[in-house]
Design an enzyme around this catalytic site. Structure first.
Site: not given
Length: 732
Positions: A290, A302, A233, A307
């Site tokens: 994130c 609400c 990579c 998350c």
């Protein structure tokens, strides 16, 4: 007598014992099931299993033993059940050592006659062997329901997984035994690892699309260049913006460049588009921790969100991480609703709190003191009475305990009330007069600002909401028309130098177009409509501009009846808004002017050469008019301030718009009906400003009203703009 004595003697007893009755059971009392007998039987079973291993087995051809006395023939009473108990214990130990929940009898410790268990998920009563026990909690469900529940939770990335009946988290060992699916278990472990890494503020994921490598970079804010260490990579990315590394650029500049690239790709890609039919994108927002996209129904439900990836608790309205007191603070966010409070409402709430706080705190203290003085003894008396109610105690002892407890609470309750009020009231006052104003002004919610050193200014304007994904999609969908484009078109459609300049802007009926209606005497100032001998320079322009994509600019010129029509490209109007897209802008304009002076030209600049050329054309037209005046009488002049021979309204004129040199070939090929109109080049054809008319004006004609020239500019839905006169129509 003698026989009775002989029968009662010990000798007679041994003789009776030597020949037991086969119908009687010996040792019946020792078969009674007790806790001691269970543990002693297990110990005897272990000893019995160890004894055969130590002693060798007897030979098969061993002769039968000699007859023994009758007293030694029978085995001990406890030796008979010891062999079956040892075998059962060995089977139970072997079953318990096997992995999984296949043999529930070992885990349950009971036989097939155990009580059935009702599954809380499917509500079916099942035998205990089909409802495995969990290590984290005592709740039990059937194996099929648990497997389906675990598969659903893992597939939707809701980890860690809790018990279906309580909030206790399931042990990973139980999950592995229940699933028996290695790929799904690998996904569960990956989700758990991602959730843990997402909660780390220094964790950065590699932005490469085919890489799932994460870099934990502690203290890399000063040196933001990170490198992915995965083999193959080696992607370099930024620590701050978490995107591909951008050398010699700030994060904001790189973000703007990526937005422009995405906009260009969106225009040239038919598959990437957004519209009203694609769904309400207002309900999609990124997690503040994130950045995972979260969708929520915009129904006023609400606003406390959690998350599913990192477990961050945030407010859906302000998109900030919150605590339990967030909705009780003066932030303007409500627990339910579609939008937070406005600035005006927050300021009014703040003023009302500051003014009404002393009254409210006094009322609370006045109610709390008697409530505590009276309520504490009553509560203590009831608790003591309920404690002694189920016990077998004397009535006097119970009454004494209740009386003593109530007396002590009566003495202690005023002290408790005084301490509570003495501590609570200052805390409430500090919160109202300290925390509330500071938090509001620090966040900009109070609207108090200094107006250039001239004092304090309170602004009641509404705050702009947070930028969402929908705003970005709208910017990509309609990049041509906006506030900046309106300002650019305003500067294009109007020119300076005339006291009658004016421009009005109104929104058109379509959301993707903007209508501009301009009424200006100086829009074509310096041109023939405001020339020295023409008293008419009133021009009404109504234009609809729409962004179109064409490979290049096109234009044509033609004439219909007595009016001169011009088909021209006006992409420079939109180019003033977005110069990078000049080659993709197309706008067709059709112009018809009511007055028809001959051989007058509208040029795209106000240079001296163009002005001299127009003066020469005017002089030639005047000479021709004076030479042929005997044949036809000129119409009378309607103006009182000019002479008959000098008035432009009494003479026919021809008007043509100068076109850029890049399209002169197209214009010349389509100009069969307008041979008498000379071509004029423009030096400013490539400028982003619109083509305006320019010609010299005499001092007598400056500032004069122009009611006789009308030009209407209207836009078609397909993006063509047509300019229609009152007396005729010309197609562009």
């Amino acid at each position: 007598m003698g026989s009775e004595k002989d029968s009662e003697s010990p000798r007679s007893t041994s003789l009776h014992a030597a020949a037991p009755d086969p119908k009687c059971r010996s040792g019946g009392r020792r078969r009674r099931l007790t806790l001691h007998s269970v543990f002693s039987a297990s110990a005897r079973g272990r000893r019995a299993r160890a004894k055969p291993q130590a002693e060798p087995p007897p030979p098969a051809a061993q002769p039968p033993p000699a007859p023994a006395p009758a007293a030694a023939q029978g085995p001990p009473p406890e030796a008979l059940p010891a062999e079956p108990a040892a075998e059962a214990e060995a089977e139970a130990a072997a079953a318990a050592a096997e992995p999984g929940f296949d043999d529930e009898e070992a885990a349950e410790g009971g036989g097939p006659g155990a009580e059935e268990v009702e599954c809380p998920l499917c509500l079916v009563r099942l035998p205990p062997e089909r409802a495995p026990r969990l290590l984290s909690c005592p709740h039990r469900s059937c194996r099929d329901c648990l497997r389906h529940y675990l598969r659903l939770e893992i597939s939707e990335s809701r980890v860690p997984i809790s018990c279906p009946e309580c909030s206790e988290r399931l042990n990973p060992h139980d999950i592995r035994l229940l699933l028996a699916d290695p790929p799904l278990m690998h996904k569960y472990e990956e989700f758990m690892l991602r959730r843990y890494l997402a909660s780390d503020p220094d964790c950065r994921w590699c932005p490469a699309p085919d890489c799932g490598y994460a870099v934990i970079a502690y203290g890399c804010a000063s040196c933001p260049k990170l490198t992915c260490e995965r083999e193959g990579c080696q992607t370099e990315f930024c620590y701050h913006c978490k995107q591909i590394w951008h050398p010699n650029q700030t994060c904001d500049m790189a973000r703007q460049q990526r937005a422009q690239t995405l906009r260009v790709r969106t225009k040239h890609t038919s598959g990437l588009s957004y519209g009203q039919e694609s769904g309400p994108a207002d309900d999609i927002k990124p997690c503040p921790r994130c950045s995972a996209y979260i969708i929520k129904m915009n129904d006023g439900s609400c606003n406390h969100m959690t998350c599913a990836v990192c477990g961050c608790e945030f407010c859906w309205l302000c998109m900030k991480e919150i605590s339990d007191l967030h909705y009780l603070s003066p932030s303007g966010c409500t627990f339910w609703g579609k939008k937070p409070w406005s600035r005006k409402k927050k300021i009014l709430w703040q003023l009302g709190t500051l003014i009404g706080a002393p009254v409210g705190i006094s009322l609370i203290a006045g109610i709390a003191i008697p409530a505590m003085v009276i309520g504490i003894p009553v509560y203590v008396g009831r608790k003591i009475h309920s404690r002694y109610e189920g016990r077998k105690t004397s009535k006097h002892k119970r009454n004494l305990a209740i009386t003593g407890g109530v007396t002590l609470s009566v003495i202690a309750s005023p002290v408790i009330a005084a301490v509570s009020v003495g501590i609570g009231v200052p805390i409430m006052l500090a919160y109202v007069y300290g925390v509330v104003p500071i938090s509001l002004c620090r966040g900009g919610g109070c609207g108090v600002s200094t107006a250039n050193g001239k004092g304090v200014k309170i602004e009641f304007d509404e705050d702009d909401g947070p930028i969402t994904v929908a705003d970005a999609w709208r910017a990509l969908k309609n990049p041509s028309i906006g506030e900046s484009s309106i300002e650019g078109l305003t500067s294009v459609l109007s020119t300076s130098g005339s006291p009658t300049d004016g421009l009005s802007v109104m929104q058109g009926p379509y959301s993707e177009t903007a209508s501009f209606a301009a009424l200006s005497g100086g829009t074509l100032s310096g041109g023939i409509l405001s020339s020295g001998k023409g008293k008419y320079s009133r021009l009404e322009v109504q234009a609809d501009v729409q962004k179109e994509i064409f490979p290049k600019d096109t234009a044509s010129l033609g004439a219909i009846s007595d009016n001169a029509s011009t088909r021209a490209m006006a992409g420079s109007i939109i180019s003033s808004y977005n110069p990078q897209d000049r080659e993709c802008n197309n706008m067709e304009i059709q112009v018809d002017i009511e007055a028809k002076p001959s051989h007058y030209q509208l040029v795209s600049g106000s240079s001296t050469e163009d002005s001299l050329h127009v003066h020469a054309q005017m002089a030639e037209n005047e000479e021709e008019g004076s030479g042929g005046g005997g044949s036809e009488e000129d119409p009378p002049c309607r103006h009182q301030s000019c002479e008959q021979k000098d008035c432009l309204a009494s003479k026919p004129w021809d008007i043509s718009l100068a076109q850029p040199e890049s399209i002169r070939s197209d214009l010349e090929s389509s100009d069969a009906q307008s041979d008498d109109v000379p071509d004029i080049t423009s030096d400013e054809c490539g400028s982003p400003r619109s083509h305006t008319a320019a010609c010299p004006s005499t001092p007598r004609a400056q500032g004069a009203p122009s009611p006789s020239a009308h030009m209407n500019l209207s836009a078609l839905a397909e993006g063509q703009t047509v300019l229609k006169p009152e007396g005729g129509e010309a197609r562009v």
